[in-house]
Design a protein around this motif. Sequence first.
Motif, PDB file in Angstrom:
ATOM      1  N   MET A   1     -17.126  -8.243   6.479  1.00 52.79           N
ATOM      2  CA  MET A   1     -16.556  -8.512   5.154  1.00 52.79           C
ATOM      3  C   MET A   1     -15.339  -9.415   5.313  1.00 52.79           C
ATOM      4  SD  MET A   1     -15.018  -5.818   2.351  1.00 52.79           S
ATOM      5  CE  MET A   1     -16.598  -4.991   2.216  1.00 52.79           C
ATOM      6  N   ALA A   2     -15.279 -10.460   4.541  1.00 51.87           N
ATOM      7  CA  ALA A   2     -14.164 -11.389   4.628  1.00 51.87           C
ATOM      8  C   ALA A   2     -12.892 -10.739   4.102  1.00 51.87           C
ATOM      9  CB  ALA A   2     -14.464 -12.650   3.829  1.00 51.87           C
ATOM     10  N   ARG A   3     -11.774 -10.951   4.790  1.00 46.57           N
ATOM     11  CA  ARG A   3     -10.505 -10.422   4.341  1.00 46.57           C
ATOM     12  C   ARG A   3      -9.887 -11.358   3.307  1.00 46.57           C
ATOM     13  NH1 ARG A   3      -6.771 -10.561   8.223  1.00 46.57           N
ATOM     14  NH2 ARG A   3      -7.995 -11.998   9.463  1.00 46.57           N
ATOM     15  N   PRO A   4      -9.017 -10.831   2.425  1.00 47.48           N
ATOM     16  CA  PRO A   4      -8.354 -11.715   1.463  1.00 47.48           C
ATOM     17  C   PRO A   4      -7.326 -12.579   2.168  1.00 47.48           C
ATOM     18  CG  PRO A   4      -7.432  -9.506   1.372  1.00 47.48           C
ATOM     19  CD  PRO A   4      -8.626  -9.432   2.297  1.00 47.48           C
ATOM     20  N   ASP A   5      -6.834 -13.583   1.476  1.00 46.58           N
ATOM     21  CA  ASP A   5      -5.714 -14.339   2.020  1.00 46.58           C
ATOM     22  C   ASP A   5      -4.589 -13.372   2.346  1.00 46.58           C
ATOM     23  OD1 ASP A   5      -7.090 -16.696   1.693  1.00 46.58           O
ATOM     24  OD2 ASP A   5      -6.211 -17.123  -0.277  1.00 46.58           O
ATOM     25  N   CYS A   6      -3.886 -13.638   3.434  1.00 44.02           N
ATOM     26  CA  CYS A   6      -2.839 -12.726   3.886  1.00 44.02           C
ATOM     27  C   CYS A   6      -1.667 -12.724   2.892  1.00 44.02           C
ATOM     28  CB  CYS A   6      -2.364 -13.156   5.277  1.00 44.02           C
ATOM     29  SG  CYS A   6      -1.282 -11.971   6.079  1.00 44.02           S
ATOM     30  N   ILE A   7      -1.206 -11.526   2.534  1.00 40.12           N
ATOM     31  CA  ILE A   7      -0.073 -11.374   1.630  1.00 40.12           C
ATOM     32  C   ILE A   7       0.943 -10.433   2.271  1.00 40.12           C
ATOM     33  CG2 ILE A   7      -1.483 -11.789  -0.434  1.00 40.12           C
ATOM     34  CD1 ILE A   7      -1.410  -8.715  -0.911  1.00 40.12           C
ATOM     35  N   PRO A   8       2.199 -10.515   1.860  1.00 42.76           N
ATOM     36  CA  PRO A   8       3.204  -9.591   2.394  1.00 42.76           C
ATOM     37  C   PRO A   8       2.958  -8.164   1.901  1.00 42.76           C
ATOM     38  CG  PRO A   8       4.226 -11.512   1.363  1.00 42.76           C
ATOM     39  CD  PRO A   8       2.781 -11.515   0.960  1.00 42.76           C
ATOM     40  N   PRO A   9       3.601  -7.172   2.524  1.00 50.89           N
ATOM     41  CA  PRO A   9       3.512  -5.799   2.024  1.00 50.89           C
ATOM     42  C   PRO A   9       3.872  -5.749   0.543  1.00 50.89           C
ATOM     43  CG  PRO A   9       4.552  -5.816   4.176  1.00 50.89           C
ATOM     44  CD  PRO A   9       4.392  -7.244   3.778  1.00 50.89           C
ATOM     45  N   THR A  10       3.098  -4.992  -0.226  1.00 47.30           N
ATOM     46  CA  THR A  10       3.244  -5.016  -1.676  1.00 47.30           C
ATOM     47  C   THR A  10       4.412  -4.186  -2.192  1.00 47.30           C
ATOM     48  OG1 THR A  10       1.784  -3.115  -1.996  1.00 47.30           O
ATOM     49  CG2 THR A  10       0.752  -5.315  -1.902  1.00 47.30           C
ATOM     50  N   GLY A  11       4.838  -3.193  -1.410  1.00 47.58           N
ATOM     51  CA  GLY A  11       5.870  -2.284  -1.892  1.00 47.58           C
ATOM     52  C   GLY A  11       5.332  -1.117  -2.683  1.00 47.58           C
ATOM     53  N   ASP A  12       4.007  -1.044  -2.849  1.00 42.31           N
ATOM     54  CA  ASP A  12       3.402   0.083  -3.564  1.00 42.31           C
ATOM     55  C   ASP A  12       3.490   1.351  -2.714  1.00 42.31           C
ATOM     56  OD1 ASP A  12       2.675  -1.580  -5.663  1.00 42.31           O
ATOM     57  OD2 ASP A  12       0.698  -2.013  -4.811  1.00 42.31           O
ATOM     58  N   PRO A  13       3.513   2.535  -3.351  1.00 41.39           N
ATOM     59  CA  PRO A  13       3.491   3.785  -2.583  1.00 41.39           C
ATOM     60  C   PRO A  13       2.213   3.889  -1.749  1.00 41.39           C
ATOM     61  CG  PRO A  13       4.093   4.198  -4.869  1.00 41.39           C
ATOM     62  CD  PRO A  13       3.621   2.776  -4.806  1.00 41.39           C
ATOM     63  N   LEU A  14       2.345   4.461  -0.558  1.00 44.75           N
ATOM     64  CA  LEU A  14       1.210   4.719   0.325  1.00 44.75           C
ATOM     65  C   LEU A  14       1.092   6.241   0.420  1.00 44.75           C
ATOM     66  CD1 LEU A  14       2.139   2.153   3.143  1.00 44.75           C
ATOM     67  CD2 LEU A  14       0.790   1.752   1.066  1.00 44.75           C
ATOM     68  N   VAL A  15       0.013   6.796  -0.090  1.00 41.26           N
ATOM     69  CA  VAL A  15      -0.065   8.248  -0.275  1.00 41.26           C
ATOM     70  C   VAL A  15      -1.255   8.827   0.485  1.00 41.26           C
ATOM     71  CG1 VAL A  15      -0.157  10.115  -1.955  1.00 41.26           C
ATOM     72  CG2 VAL A  15       0.932   7.941  -2.574  1.00 41.26           C
ATOM     73  N   GLY A  16      -0.986   9.847   1.288  1.00 41.63           N
ATOM     74  CA  GLY A  16      -2.028  10.568   2.011  1.00 41.63           C
ATOM     75  C   GLY A  16      -2.037  12.022   1.604  1.00 41.63           C
ATOM     76  N   ARG A  17      -2.683  12.861   2.419  1.00 32.11           N
ATOM     77  CA  ARG A  17      -2.736  14.299   2.147  1.00 32.11           C
ATOM     78  C   ARG A  17      -1.439  14.993   2.550  1.00 32.11           C
ATOM     79  NH1 ARG A  17      -7.648  17.456   4.554  1.00 32.11           N
ATOM     80  NH2 ARG A  17      -6.638  19.054   3.279  1.00 32.11           N
ATOM     81  N   VAL A  18      -0.809  14.504   3.624  1.00 41.22           N
ATOM     82  CA  VAL A  18       0.373  15.170   4.174  1.00 41.22           C
ATOM     83  C   VAL A  18       1.657  14.470   3.760  1.00 41.22           C
ATOM     84  CG1 VAL A  18       1.518  15.870   6.327  1.00 41.22           C
ATOM     85  CG2 VAL A  18      -0.969  16.009   6.137  1.00 41.22           C
ATOM     86  N   VAL A  19       1.659  13.139   3.808  1.00 44.10           N
ATOM     87  CA  VAL A  19       2.878  12.379   3.518  1.00 44.10           C
ATOM     88  C   VAL A  19       2.606  11.275   2.506  1.00 44.10           C
ATOM     89  CG1 VAL A  19       3.944  12.809   5.765  1.00 44.10           C
ATOM     90  CG2 VAL A  19       2.475  10.789   5.460  1.00 44.10           C
ATOM     91  N   ARG A  20       3.684  10.817   1.900  1.00 42.31           N
ATOM     92  CA  ARG A  20       3.650   9.609   1.086  1.00 42.31           C
ATOM     93  C   ARG A  20       4.814   8.728   1.516  1.00 42.31           C
ATOM     94  NH1 ARG A  20       3.761   9.798  -4.825  1.00 42.31           N
ATOM     95  NH2 ARG A  20       4.827   7.779  -4.719  1.00 42.31           N
ATOM     96  N   LEU A  21       4.591   7.444   1.486  1.00 42.71           N
ATOM     97  CA  LEU A  21       5.602   6.480   1.876  1.00 42.71           C
ATOM     98  C   LEU A  21       5.975   5.658   0.650  1.00 42.71           C
ATOM     99  CD1 LEU A  21       3.901   7.158   4.511  1.00 42.71           C
ATOM    100  CD2 LEU A  21       4.746   4.993   5.409  1.00 42.71           C
ATOM    101  N   ASP A  22       7.267   5.672   0.315  1.00 42.89           N
ATOM    102  CA  ASP A  22       7.797   4.891  -0.793  1.00 42.89           C
ATOM    103  C   ASP A  22       8.850   3.943  -0.258  1.00 42.89           C
ATOM    104  OD1 ASP A  22       6.643   6.354  -3.272  1.00 42.89           O
ATOM    105  OD2 ASP A  22       7.499   7.983  -2.081  1.00 42.89           O
ATOM    106  N   VAL A  23       8.944   2.768  -0.867  1.00 40.89           N
ATOM    107  CA  VAL A  23       9.988   1.837  -0.458  1.00 40.89           C
ATOM    108  C   VAL A  23      11.347   2.529  -0.573  1.00 40.89           C
ATOM    109  CG1 VAL A  23      11.146  -0.321  -1.064  1.00 40.89           C
ATOM    110  CG2 VAL A  23       8.668  -0.214  -1.045  1.00 40.89           C
ATOM    111  N   THR A  24      12.146   2.410   0.456  1.00 38.18           N
ATOM    112  CA  THR A  24      13.431   3.100   0.529  1.00 38.18           C
ATOM    113  C   THR A  24      14.363   2.661  -0.596  1.00 38.18           C
ATOM    114  OG1 THR A  24      13.220   3.358   2.920  1.00 38.18           O
ATOM    115  CG2 THR A  24      15.428   3.557   2.003  1.00 38.18           C
TER     116      THR A  24
END
Length: 218
Positions: free
Chosen positions: A1-24
């Motif tokens: 599968m072709a990847r999209p054009d490369c972009i910088p980190p979006t700053g959106d929350p990254l959420v899993g079952r144990v942890v979530r990562l939010d921009v500081t």
Amino acid sequence: MARPDCIPPTGDPLVGRVVRLDVTRPEDVEGLFPVYSDPVVYTQGYAMALPPASPAELQPLVKNAIGARQPDGTGRTAYTIRLVEDSVLGAAGTIVGTSSLGDVDVQREHVHLGWTMYGSRWWGSAVNPESKLLLLAHAFETCGFGRVKLQTDVINARSRAAIRGLGATFEGITRRDLRRADGTWRDSAVYSILVDDWPAIRAALQARLSRSSAQAGV
């Protein structure tokens, strides 16, 4: 599968079952202080800074991390890592660490996953593998990076073992790379994960998390 054009980190929350990562954010200082002041962390080779004596002393470091993210998402995006829900690891919302995606180069499709610190209470838990899974998935699948660099002090055996455990490839030693807090110069052990490596590494991280959940009775 072709990847999209490369972009910088979006700053959106990254959420899993144990942890979530939010921009500081500035208000994270109080929650980050127990992590940055944990004395055990500084016995394991993390010597790029001295432990802060108070939240006020930590504030400039957090401010610099926040300011390192440019308006277009380049620079460095620092994330605060929190527990998603109440568990044996602590109460929901507890700040357990920090990590970043930085040195963004969208032309070369390179990014650096680093500036990582967890409180020692959460070492060996699902916190690190899920954080890495979320950050690497964002880098490769959302942003379209082709190479993620990871590095650590050559004397930090724990961190080096954790990076190897991800399946990252050792590339070599960058000598006299960064000045430590005590004024000595650090040699950095440099590793990388390529987009071609990602499917196998993703599967291994998912398997680790499944085993961790089973052992915890989740």
